[in-house]
Motif scaffolding. Structure first.
Motif, short mmCIF file in Angstrom:
data_model
loop_
_atom_site.label_atom_id
_atom_site.label_comp_id
_atom_site.label_asym_id
_atom_site.label_seq_id
_atom_site.Cartn_x
_atom_site.Cartn_y
_atom_site.Cartn_z
N VAL A 17 -23.11 20.10 47.77
CA VAL A 17 -22.83 21.54 48.15
C VAL A 17 -22.71 21.50 49.72
CG1 VAL A 17 -23.68 23.94 48.39
CG2 VAL A 17 -23.85 22.71 46.19
N LEU A 324 -20.33 30.25 46.38
CA LEU A 324 -19.83 29.29 45.25
C LEU A 324 -19.92 30.12 43.90
CD1 LEU A 324 -22.53 26.47 45.79
CD2 LEU A 324 -20.14 26.56 46.55
N LEU A 357 -19.54 20.40 40.20
CA LEU A 357 -19.24 21.22 41.55
C LEU A 357 -17.84 20.94 41.89
CD1 LEU A 357 -20.14 22.89 43.89
CD2 LEU A 357 -20.79 21.12 45.03
#
Length: 405
Positions: A17, A324, A357
């Protein structure tokens, strides 16, 4: 095409992230496209654990009543009450019954006492915050709790002549709590007390109490603690926001529902900015409350559009706010089956990862002009990812299959 986009995906962890972002954000918002799935809460819990242990995050803020959240925070930081009591009374929207939220609270408390008999120092303890208003789908709370708590804090520390009213005046103007919480008022403005003479007077008094809180800040911060001051500020902004919400519940114009959803997200944004002032935090709520773009929905048959809490906070914090989104492949127990292959969810579903992700900017670049089609969900409770926002997102978490219940 699945092979072409594989390099845009990573494992869902804190390091990945942070690798998508220019710097560690003060507020890292993780959205969810539906509520009530523990698989999404488990993913959130693991990411928060990593952010705590690897990135120095110390607060999590969730889409739950900000006043009730004080109960959870007292348990997490000081062990006040029992876990069962906290889960029953510390969450709104029924979130206290979810196993993922229970595990989050249990782990946070354990982390805070792990350092020894006296636990971690206050500056290093994990904190919990609700950032929704005291609002439910069926209506809004009475302003009694927050108004009387704010008044009591001020009355204990400032000259009585400076107070705009007495506690008795507040009690008389508020009257019976049932008239504020009348469920029929959500659909029938005539059943709302929000534009009564008493409500109008309370809005002015709430404004005066908050102004007094600000004007006396040097004295109050010296006479009490920062913690007490912050709590009084929470009571103040919640009181003014709640009375504003009741005011618009009594509105009869076509803009009524838009006003209501707007006030709710403004209240959320104000609380998130207060959370941000305390240090880096993970924020968890529905995608529609956290995205930077305008949010849209249909309510009562009418289309609504408003700026979400994330859009409002992002405008203030810039790169210190990151979002996100989360998208899902299937929720079979809700009738959401394998996504069409030409949608964002379908492209990601073809990959071998159970969850990943996605670097959305790289994905948008890899797709070029071949933009995915919008996905339509057969179940109203799942909001598919909007491919028009692909290049504007900080990242996307994709969960391939939500386990069937």
């Amino acid at each position: 095409m699945a092979t072409d986009i594989r390099d845009t995906t990573h494992a869902v962890d804190a390091a990945a992230v942070m690798g998508l972002l220019p710097a560690r954000p003060r507020l890292l918002a993780l959205g969810e496209p539906t509520h009530g799935e523990d698989a999404l809460l488990d993913l959130r819990n693991e990411l928060f654990r990593q952010l705590v242990e690897e990135e120095g995050y110390r607060t999590i803020a969730v889409e739950s009543d900000c006043v009730r959240g004080l109960i959870v925070d007292a348990y997490v930081t000081a062990g006040t009450g029992t876990l069962d009591e906290v889960m029953e009374h510390g969450f709104s929207h029924g979130w206290g019954s979810q196993a993922g939220n229970r595990e989050l609270v249990r782990w946070m408390r354990a982390y805070n006492v792990r350092a020894g008999h006296d636990g971690r120092p206050a500056s290093d303890r994990l904190r919990f915050a609700g950032f929704d208003g005291p609002l439910e789908i069926t209506g809004a709370a009475s302003p009694r709790q927050v108004l009387t708590a704010l008044h009591a804090y001020l009355a204990a520390e400032v000259d009585a002549d400076l107070l705009p009213c007495t506690a008795g005046t507040l009690d008389r103007l508020i009257g019976a709590d049932e008239r504020w919480t009348e469920p029929a008022a959500m659909r029938d403005p005539a059943r709302s007390v929000g534009r009564s003479a008493e409500a109008d007077r309370l809005r002015l008094l709430a404004d005066d109490l908050v102004a007094l809180l600000d004007a006396q800040a040097p004295h109050l911060l010296a006479a009490t603690s920062r913690e007490e001051w912050d709590r009084a500020c929470l009571y103040g902004r919640t009181a003014t926001g709640l009375l504003r919400y009741h005011h618009w519940m009594a509105d009869t114009s076509p803009a009524r529902l838009t006003r209501l959803v707007t006030v709710r997200d403004q209240m959320m944004a104000d609380t998130l900015l207060a959370v941000a002032a305390r240090g880096p935090a993970l924020v968890h709520a529905h995608n529609s409350h956290l995205q930077r773009e305008k949010s849209t929905m249909r309510m009562g048959g009418a289309p609504l559009a408003w700026w979400s809490a994330g859009a409002l906070v992002g405008a203030r914090l810039g790169e210190e706010y990151a979002f996100l989104a989360t998208a899902l492949g299937t929720i079979r127990h809700r009738g959401v089956d394998t996504p069409p292959p030409d949608t964002v969810e379908g492209l990601l579903y073809a990959l071998p990862r159970d969850h990943c992700l996605v670097d959305t900017r790289r994905l948008a670049a890899a797709l070029g002009d071949a933009r995915p089609a919008p996905r339509e969900s057969p179940w109203f409770g799942y909001a598919p990812f909007d491919p028009a926002h692909l290049a504007d997102s900080d990242g996307l978490v994709f969960v391939r299959d939500v386990p069937q219940r």
